[in-house]
Scaffold this motif. Sequence first.
Motif, PDB file in Angstrom:
ATOM      1  N   UNK A   1      44.418  46.807  26.352  1.00 20.71           N
ATOM      2  CA  UNK A   1      45.839  47.158  26.011  1.00 20.71           C
ATOM      3  C   UNK A   1      46.334  48.108  27.046  1.00 20.71           C
ATOM      4  N   UNK A   2      45.706  49.318  27.080  1.00 22.27           N
ATOM      5  CA  UNK A   2      45.996  50.427  27.855  1.00 22.27           C
ATOM      6  C   UNK A   2      45.989  50.128  29.115  1.00 22.27           C
ATOM      7  N   UNK A   3      44.904  49.281  29.805  1.00 24.25           N
ATOM      8  CA  UNK A   3      44.897  48.936  31.237  1.00 24.25           C
ATOM      9  C   UNK A   3      46.186  47.955  31.494  1.00 24.25           C
ATOM     10  N   UNK A   4      46.350  47.071  30.713  1.00 23.66           N
ATOM     11  CA  UNK A   4      47.589  46.211  30.773  1.00 23.66           C
ATOM     12  C   UNK A   4      48.863  47.104  30.949  1.00 23.66           C
TER      13      UNK A   4
ATOM     14  N   UNK B   1      20.244  46.968  45.804  1.00 21.35           N
ATOM     15  CA  UNK B   1      20.705  46.089  46.960  1.00 21.35           C
ATOM     16  C   UNK B   1      21.748  46.934  47.843  1.00 21.35           C
ATOM     17  N   UNK B   2      21.344  47.076  49.102  1.00 19.72           N
ATOM     18  CA  UNK B   2      22.069  48.102  49.786  1.00 19.72           C
ATOM     19  C   UNK B   2      23.609  47.829  50.071  1.00 19.72           C
ATOM     20  N   UNK B   3      23.860  46.348  50.025  1.00 21.98           N
ATOM     21  CA  UNK B   3      25.121  46.095  50.013  1.00 21.98           C
ATOM     22  C   UNK B   3      26.117  46.052  49.063  1.00 21.98           C
ATOM     23  N   UNK B   4      25.535  46.462  47.814  1.00 19.58           N
ATOM     24  CA  UNK B   4      26.290  46.686  46.473  1.00 19.58           C
ATOM     25  C   UNK B   4      26.743  48.206  46.669  1.00 19.58           C
ATOM     26  N   UNK B   5      27.807  48.350  45.988  1.00 17.93           N
ATOM     27  CA  UNK B   5      28.586  49.937  45.911  1.00 17.93           C
ATOM     28  C   UNK B   5      29.234  49.964  44.799  1.00 17.93           C
ATOM     29  N   UNK B   6      30.131  50.759  44.848  1.00 22.66           N
ATOM     30  CA  UNK B   6      31.166  51.069  43.785  1.00 22.66           C
ATOM     31  C   UNK B   6      31.347  49.888  42.619  1.00 22.66           C
ATOM     32  N   UNK B   7      31.222  49.850  41.418  1.00 19.90           N
ATOM     33  CA  UNK B   7      31.360  48.839  40.711  1.00 19.90           C
ATOM     34  C   UNK B   7      32.897  48.417  40.479  1.00 19.90           C
ATOM     35  N   UNK B   8      33.946  49.109  41.148  1.00 19.51           N
ATOM     36  CA  UNK B   8      35.189  48.716  40.907  1.00 19.51           C
ATOM     37  C   UNK B   8      36.074  49.369  39.796  1.00 19.51           C
ATOM     38  N   UNK B   9      35.605  50.196  39.271  1.00 14.86           N
ATOM     39  CA  UNK B   9      36.031  51.079  38.137  1.00 14.86           C
ATOM     40  C   UNK B   9      37.225  52.072  38.648  1.00 14.86           C
ATOM     41  N   UNK B  10      36.969  52.542  39.741  1.00 16.81           N
ATOM     42  CA  UNK B  10      37.885  53.442  40.309  1.00 16.81           C
ATOM     43  C   UNK B  10      39.108  53.058  40.580  1.00 16.81           C
ATOM     44  N   UNK B  11      39.037  51.841  41.240  1.00 12.99           N
ATOM     45  CA  UNK B  11      40.258  51.203  41.557  1.00 12.99           C
ATOM     46  C   UNK B  11      40.901  50.561  40.375  1.00 12.99           C
ATOM     47  N   UNK B  12      40.066  49.959  39.502  1.00 12.35           N
ATOM     48  CA  UNK B  12      40.654  49.262  38.525  1.00 12.35           C
ATOM     49  C   UNK B  12      41.347  49.934  37.426  1.00 12.35           C
ATOM     50  N   UNK B  13      40.932  51.324  37.116  1.00 10.83           N
ATOM     51  CA  UNK B  13      41.618  52.187  36.164  1.00 10.83           C
ATOM     52  C   UNK B  13      42.472  52.788  37.056  1.00 10.83           C
ATOM     53  N   UNK B  14      42.666  52.873  38.324  1.00 10.39           N
ATOM     54  CA  UNK B  14      43.925  53.392  38.725  1.00 10.39           C
ATOM     55  C   UNK B  14      44.975  52.401  39.038  1.00 10.39           C
ATOM     56  N   UNK B  15      44.922  51.373  38.207  1.00 15.04           N
ATOM     57  CA  UNK B  15      45.744  50.286  38.245  1.00 15.04           C
ATOM     58  C   UNK B  15      45.956  49.613  39.876  1.00 15.04           C
ATOM     59  N   UNK B  16      44.943  49.479  40.434  1.00 16.27           N
ATOM     60  CA  UNK B  16      44.723  48.957  41.701  1.00 16.27           C
ATOM     61  C   UNK B  16      43.856  47.575  41.372  1.00 16.27           C
ATOM     62  N   UNK B  17      44.176  46.497  40.486  1.00 19.06           N
ATOM     63  CA  UNK B  17      43.385  45.730  40.150  1.00 19.06           C
ATOM     64  C   UNK B  17      42.818  44.701  41.244  1.00 19.06           C
ATOM     65  N   UNK B  18      43.552  44.344  42.163  1.00 17.03           N
ATOM     66  CA  UNK B  18      42.912  43.391  43.070  1.00 17.03           C
ATOM     67  C   UNK B  18      41.957  44.077  43.889  1.00 17.03           C
ATOM     68  N   UNK B  19      42.003  45.462  44.231  1.00 19.06           N
ATOM     69  CA  UNK B  19      41.197  46.319  45.053  1.00 19.06           C
ATOM     70  C   UNK B  19      39.802  46.271  44.214  1.00 19.06           C
ATOM     71  N   UNK B  20      40.099  46.555  42.933  1.00 18.24           N
ATOM     72  CA  UNK B  20      38.882  46.664  42.242  1.00 18.24           C
ATOM     73  C   UNK B  20      38.161  45.278  42.112  1.00 18.24           C
ATOM     74  N   UNK B  21      38.842  44.012  41.967  1.00 20.69           N
ATOM     75  CA  UNK B  21      38.054  42.944  41.888  1.00 20.69           C
ATOM     76  C   UNK B  21      37.291  42.677  43.248  1.00 20.69           C
ATOM     77  N   UNK B  22      37.873  43.171  44.247  1.00 19.04           N
ATOM     78  CA  UNK B  22      37.103  43.139  45.628  1.00 19.04           C
ATOM     79  C   UNK B  22      35.822  43.765  45.508  1.00 19.04           C
ATOM     80  N   UNK B  23      35.787  45.063  45.100  1.00 19.28           N
ATOM     81  CA  UNK B  23      34.536  45.853  45.031  1.00 19.28           C
ATOM     82  C   UNK B  23      33.495  44.678  43.944  1.00 19.28           C
ATOM     83  N   UNK B  24      34.122  44.146  43.068  1.00 10.32           N
ATOM     84  CA  UNK B  24      33.260  43.576  41.993  1.00 10.32           C
ATOM     85  C   UNK B  24      32.535  42.158  42.732  1.00 10.32           C
ATOM     86  N   UNK B  25      33.556  41.644  43.566  1.00  4.42           N
ATOM     87  CA  UNK B  25      33.029  40.325  44.257  1.00  4.42           C
ATOM     88  C   UNK B  25      32.186  40.717  45.329  1.00  4.42           C
TER      89      UNK B  25
END
Length: 405
Positions: free
Chosen positions: A94-97, A202-226
């Motif tokens: 809820x707080x993320x939304x 895996x060297x190509x994996x990196x940030x889990x996406x949480x930094x962007x996602x929790x700063x309300x940059x959801x699409x940016x976070x999703x790209x790290x996840x993908x």
Amino acid sequence: MQTQLHPLFKDSDHGREAEAILRSCVHCGFCTATCPTYQDLGDERDGPRGRIYLIKQLLENGEATEKTRTHLDRCLNCRSCETTCPSGVKYGRLVDLGKDIVERQQTRPLWERSLRWGVRQVLPYRHRFALLLRLGQLARPLMPEVIKAKIPLKQTHSLWPSQVHSRVMLALAGCVQPSTTPKTNAAAARVLDRLGITLLEETKAGCCGAVSYHLSKHEEGFNFMRRNIDAWWPAIEAGAEAIVMTASGCGTTVKDYGALLKFDPVYASKAARVSELAKDLSEVIAGEDLASLALRLDSVKTAVHCPCSLQHAQHLPDSVGHILDSLGVEQTPTNDKHLCCGSAGTYSIFEAEISQRLLSNKLDALSVGKPERIVTANVGCQMHLASKSKVPVQHWIEVLDEALP
Ligand code: SF4
Ligand code: SF4
């Protein structure tokens, strides 16, 4: 809690999802008693029930105010309130939304926007962060004590085992961990190696996406996840048993990939599989035959700090303590286990004053039994605690690694 959605949100998936969560809240207020920011600030709006009301108003009025943003910003997203809530309110979601709507409607002052942008340009990128940290380490002697404490000393990288086993698991190097606490994944690899498991990064994996996602940059976070899913997929298809998470904050996010990417037609099923395979290191180690390690443990008195991400989000409050208990490590008592240390991802940067007060309280609570070291399960908590602790702070897997014969 009945909510009349504003036309702006009536037909949106997020609006309906938030309304369903709000409906499950019976506003009993039990959660308030275990909220660290309510305990610190004493304002109902800085507790979960107050924030839930603010989000409800936002969804009904369709307009975010600066006050709403301030009180949501002060939330650690520690999810202690979720553990306490008798109605199972999914407060973290809820707080993320709510934060996402506020971020889109309310323009922050320029300096805040710049700081947030800067953090998003550095933290999730391993090499950029390592470079900045190195510069900070070189300039450390010239810095005031208060800043010095926040810059971890240069760490030596330790060797990974070279044996290859038929059992393979993946590990996430992540973004800040390789330069701040490089021993963690190497220690996990050595312990798992003795258990007959090869750990691969895996060297190509990196940030889990949480930094962007929790700063309300959801699409940016999703790209790290993908990007991580793509990096892990060949090894998953080749039979990797698990994705071992040595940082519980990242683990919480990776365990959520399936839910977060469920609307993505290309990645939904792969994301769900990745989440199924994601395991905290403590879950993996607990399932193995530890007696076969023939550990030679020291007799250092140890206080265990269980990160919020492990206890409240992943519901594993005792997993580390049980492993150390089973091995005979002397654990000292601690108080207020449910309360956050104030690290909370980027919280210690943006809400530094509250974060520092929570840190002092947490160190007092961890020190009641006079431990000689503190162990934890998340890089953020480890660095935050170490910045003020009088005793060493380690990842718990290092205790096992140092005891390997
Ligand atoms: S404990 Fe749960 S139901 Fe009660 S006010 Fe808090 S969130 Fe709502
Ligand atoms: S997530 Fe943590 S800080 Fe935020 S309302 Fe819940 S208990 Fe309080």
